[in-house]
Design an enzyme around this catalytic site. Structure first.
Site, PDB file in Angstrom:
ATOM      1  N   LYS A  70      58.188 -95.007 -17.014  1.00 13.88           N
ATOM      2  CA  LYS A  70      59.310 -95.848 -16.600  1.00 13.88           C
ATOM      3  C   LYS A  70      59.680 -95.544 -15.153  1.00 13.88           C
ATOM      4  O   LYS A  70      59.618 -94.395 -14.718  1.00 13.88           O
ATOM      5  CB  LYS A  70      60.531 -95.605 -17.481  1.00 13.88           C
ATOM      6  CG  LYS A  70      60.341 -96.054 -18.918  1.00 13.88           C
ATOM      7  CD  LYS A  70      61.566 -95.773 -19.754  1.00 13.88           C
ATOM      8  CE  LYS A  70      61.340 -96.210 -21.195  1.00 13.88           C
ATOM      9  NZ  LYS A  70      62.492 -95.850 -22.046  1.00 13.88           N
ATOM     10  N   ASP A 166      70.656 -95.119 -32.143  1.00 15.54           N
ATOM     11  CA  ASP A 166      70.728 -93.920 -31.304  1.00 15.54           C
ATOM     12  C   ASP A 166      71.536 -92.801 -31.950  1.00 15.54           C
ATOM     13  O   ASP A 166      71.327 -91.636 -31.642  1.00 15.54           O
ATOM     14  CB  ASP A 166      71.298 -94.260 -29.921  1.00 15.54           C
ATOM     15  CG  ASP A 166      70.305 -95.017 -29.050  1.00 15.54           C
ATOM     16  OD1 ASP A 166      69.120 -95.093 -29.413  1.00 15.54           O
ATOM     17  OD2 ASP A 166      70.732 -95.552 -28.006  1.00 15.54           O
TER      18      ASP A 166
END
Length: 183
Positions: A70, A166
């Site tokens: 990324k 999450d």
């Protein structure tokens, strides 16, 4: 472009040359040629863009299989961006590095395969854009618990806004050995 190393091998901070005048500013937000001059030859195949409100933590995410490099930057606002080394056998396994990225400082973080990534929004809202070296593959998505005490990330919020997913990620001790240092 300036490239700075971090305490985590392979995680880099990139600072573009910003040209400012009375009209505002201009900079190259991505240049394969400039990155190659610094030994970064990653081919990016997908751009992602998220908008989040203050106190949101997104992450810690990673992708198995081919993995996913990324290149993260902030279009508006500010974030505390974090990379965690999840390469079994690495001298920095389980260690983290965090950096404020903002629309004002223009910094970008390069996060290679073998690292989990997440961020916390510091401004009222933040628009985050990141390039990925592989396409999103739902079957390969994984996560690491954002507040795992074994990692001890010093997040700038105590009561974050989190997705249900999450909230339920495994701890460092529970994740698979998907990435092995030096392999």
């Amino acid at each position: 472009m300036k490239v700075y190393t971090t305490p985590l091998e392979g995680v880099l901070l990139l600072e573009p040359v910003v040209h400012r005048d009375e009209r505002g500013f201009f900079f190259e937000s991505y240049s394969a040629r400039a990155l190659a001059e610094h030994g970064i030859t990653t081919t990016f195949v997908q751009d992602n863009h998220s908008r989040s409100v203050r106190g949101t933590i997104r992450g810690l995410h990673y992708q198995v299989g081919a993995g996913q490099v990324k290149l993260v930057r902030v279009l508006s606002g500010a974030i505390f961006d974090v990379a965690v080394d999840i390469r079994w056998g690495s001298p920095t396994f389980g260690k983290w590095f965090g950096q404020i990225l903002s629309a004002d400082n223009f910094l970008q973080m390069y996060i290679p395969v073998g690292f989990a990534h997440g961020f916390c929004v510091l401004s009222e809202t933040a628009d985050v854009a990141y390039k990925c070296s592989s396409f999103y593959a739902p079957q390969d998505e994984r996560g690491l618990l954002w507040n795992d005490p074994a990692i001890g990330i010093a997040w700038p919020t105590f009561e974050p806004i989190l997705s249900e997913r999450d909230r339920r990620h495994p701890t460092l001790e529970q994740i698979g050995r998907d990435f092995v240092y030096g392999a």
